[in-house]
Design an enzyme around this catalytic site. Structure first.
Site, PDB file in Angstrom:
ATOM      1  N   ARG A   1       0.817  -1.228   0.000  1.00 24.21           N
ATOM      2  CA  ARG A   1       0.000   0.000   0.000  1.00 24.21           C
ATOM      3  C   ARG A   1       0.842   1.264   0.000  1.00 24.21           C
ATOM      4  O   ARG A   1       0.398   2.334  -0.431  1.00 24.21           O
ATOM      5  CB  ARG A   1      -0.986  -0.028   1.170  1.00 24.21           C
ATOM      6  CG  ARG A   1      -2.195  -0.882   0.860  1.00 24.21           C
ATOM      7  CD  ARG A   1      -2.861  -1.399   2.088  1.00 24.21           C
ATOM      8  NE  ARG A   1      -2.161  -2.571   2.613  1.00 24.21           N
ATOM      9  CZ  ARG A   1      -2.537  -3.289   3.622  1.00 24.21           C
ATOM     10  NH1 ARG A   1      -3.622  -2.967   4.261  1.00 24.21           N
ATOM     11  NH2 ARG A   1      -1.844  -4.336   4.018  1.00 24.21           N
TER      12      ARG A   1
ATOM     13  N   GLU B   1       4.453 -10.788  12.995  1.00 25.91           N
ATOM     14  CA  GLU B   1       3.793 -11.350  14.177  1.00 25.91           C
ATOM     15  C   GLU B   1       4.116 -12.852  14.287  1.00 25.91           C
ATOM     16  O   GLU B   1       4.408 -13.351  15.363  1.00 25.91           O
ATOM     17  CB  GLU B   1       2.295 -11.115  14.077  1.00 25.91           C
ATOM     18  CG  GLU B   1       1.648 -11.021  15.423  1.00 25.91           C
ATOM     19  CD  GLU B   1       0.243 -10.492  15.336  1.00 25.91           C
ATOM     20  OE1 GLU B   1      -0.155  -9.990  14.269  1.00 25.91           O
ATOM     21  OE2 GLU B   1      -0.459 -10.592  16.354  1.00 25.91           O
TER      22      GLU B   1
HETATM   23  C1  PRP Z   1       0.832  -3.991   6.923  1.00 27.95           C
HETATM   24  C2  PRP Z   1       0.861  -2.484   6.728  1.00 27.95           C
HETATM   25  C3  PRP Z   1       2.300  -2.125   7.028  1.00 27.95           C
HETATM   26  C4  PRP Z   1       2.673  -3.156   8.091  1.00 27.95           C
HETATM   27  C5  PRP Z   1       2.681  -2.521   9.456  1.00 27.95           C
HETATM   28  O1  PRP Z   1       1.387  -4.595   5.771  1.00 27.95           O
HETATM   29  O2  PRP Z   1       0.512  -2.148   5.370  1.00 27.95           O
HETATM   30  O3  PRP Z   1       3.124  -2.292   5.886  1.00 27.95           O
HETATM   31  O4  PRP Z   1       1.674  -4.187   8.046  1.00 27.95           O
HETATM   32  O5  PRP Z   1       2.948  -3.467  10.456  1.00 27.95           O
HETATM   33  P1  PRP Z   1       4.139  -3.335  11.480  1.00 27.95           P
HETATM   34  O6  PRP Z   1       4.300  -1.870  11.830  1.00 27.95           O
HETATM   35  O7  PRP Z   1       3.702  -4.149  12.664  1.00 27.95           O
HETATM   36  O8  PRP Z   1       5.369  -3.883  10.819  1.00 27.95           O
HETATM   37  P2  PRP Z   1       1.375  -6.147   5.502  1.00 27.95           P
HETATM   38  O9  PRP Z   1       2.579  -6.781   6.148  1.00 27.95           O
HETATM   39  O10 PRP Z   1       0.028  -6.676   5.911  1.00 27.95           O
HETATM   40  O11 PRP Z   1       1.592  -6.293   3.930  1.00 27.95           O
HETATM   41  P3  PRP Z   1       0.916  -5.594   2.650  1.00 27.95           P
HETATM   42  O12 PRP Z   1       1.013  -4.099   2.804  1.00 27.95           O
HETATM   43  O13 PRP Z   1       1.767  -6.086   1.507  1.00 27.95           O
HETATM   44  O14 PRP Z   1      -0.499  -6.063   2.558  1.00 27.95           O
HETATM   45 MG    MG Z   2       2.045  -3.121   4.237  1.00 32.07          MG
END
Ligand code: PRP
Ligand code: MG
Length: 181
Positions: free
Chosen positions: A64, A101
């Site tokens: 994103r 996580e």
């Molecule tokens: C989500 C969000 C951030 C991250 C934040 O991405 O878009 O990039 O988690 O989490 P954190 O601060 O605990 O590290 P995700 O890993 O779900 O991947 P995506 O954006 O590719 O869907």
């Molecule tokens: Mg992300």
């Protein structure tokens, strides 16, 4: 205090309970991105402190962070650098492992994406534990970037990500906060 703009952004985000697992409230920004006024507001708010500042590159975190980062790069007349999950970039890369996580993942960027000393703003949609952004900051520092700020639409302050980045000396800018997950 919540400003009118913040209320507008909060209203544009869709909240999905128990996704991706029970007990988690997923903050879905696709509704914000699909709302022309809210999308413009979010980008305008993120960029306004840097208007008139020369920013060489916006580094966006997959996935994103690409959407927001592309719009921010256009607004600031900066280049855009993707920070991707491993195995997606075709040329020579620098890579770093980071904790999620459950388990670990790796992210990378092209070795020639930045020159030492270039001014960079890091962008993602949300900061939670800060593990993702911390890894991105380490990659950027390894490349010799001058990190001007790390920008996010959403902060989940209880999870401590902002403090983690600030402890690394990074200036953090977020627009709205939500309690809990
Ligand atoms: C989500 C969000 C951030 C991250 C934040 O991405 O878009 O990039 O988690 O989490 P954190 O601060 O605990 O590290 P995700 O890993 O779900 O991947 P995506 O954006 O590719 O869907
Ligand atoms: Mg992300």
């Amino acid at each position: 205090m919540t400003t009118t703009v913040q209320s507008e952004l909060i209203a544009a985000i869709r909240n999905i309970p128990d996704y991706p697992k029970p007990g988690v409230m997923f903050r879905d920004i696709t509704t914000l991105l699909g709302n022309p006024r809210a999308f413009r507001r979010a980008i305008d708010e993120l960029v306004h402190p840097y208007a008139g500042t020369k920013i060489d590159k916006i580094a966006g975190i997959e996935a994103r962070g690409f959407i927001l980062g592309g719009a921010i790069a256009h607004q600031l007349s900066s280049g855009f650098v993707p920070i991707r999950k491993k195995g997606k970039l075709p040329h020579d890369t620098v890579r770093i492992a980071y904790s999620l996580e459950y388990g670990v993942d790796e992210m990378e960027m092209h070795k020639d994406a930045l020159k030492p000393g270039e001014k960079v703003i890091l962008v993602d949609d949300l900061i939670a534990t800060g593990g993702t952004a911390e890894a991105a900051v380490k990659l950027l520092k390894q490349m010799g970037a001058d990190i001007v700020a790390a920008c996010f639409v959403i902060d989940l302050p209880e999870l401590g990500g902002r403090k983690k980045l600030e402890a690394l000396g990074v200036n953090v800018r977020t627009l709205i906060e939500f309690d809990g997950h």
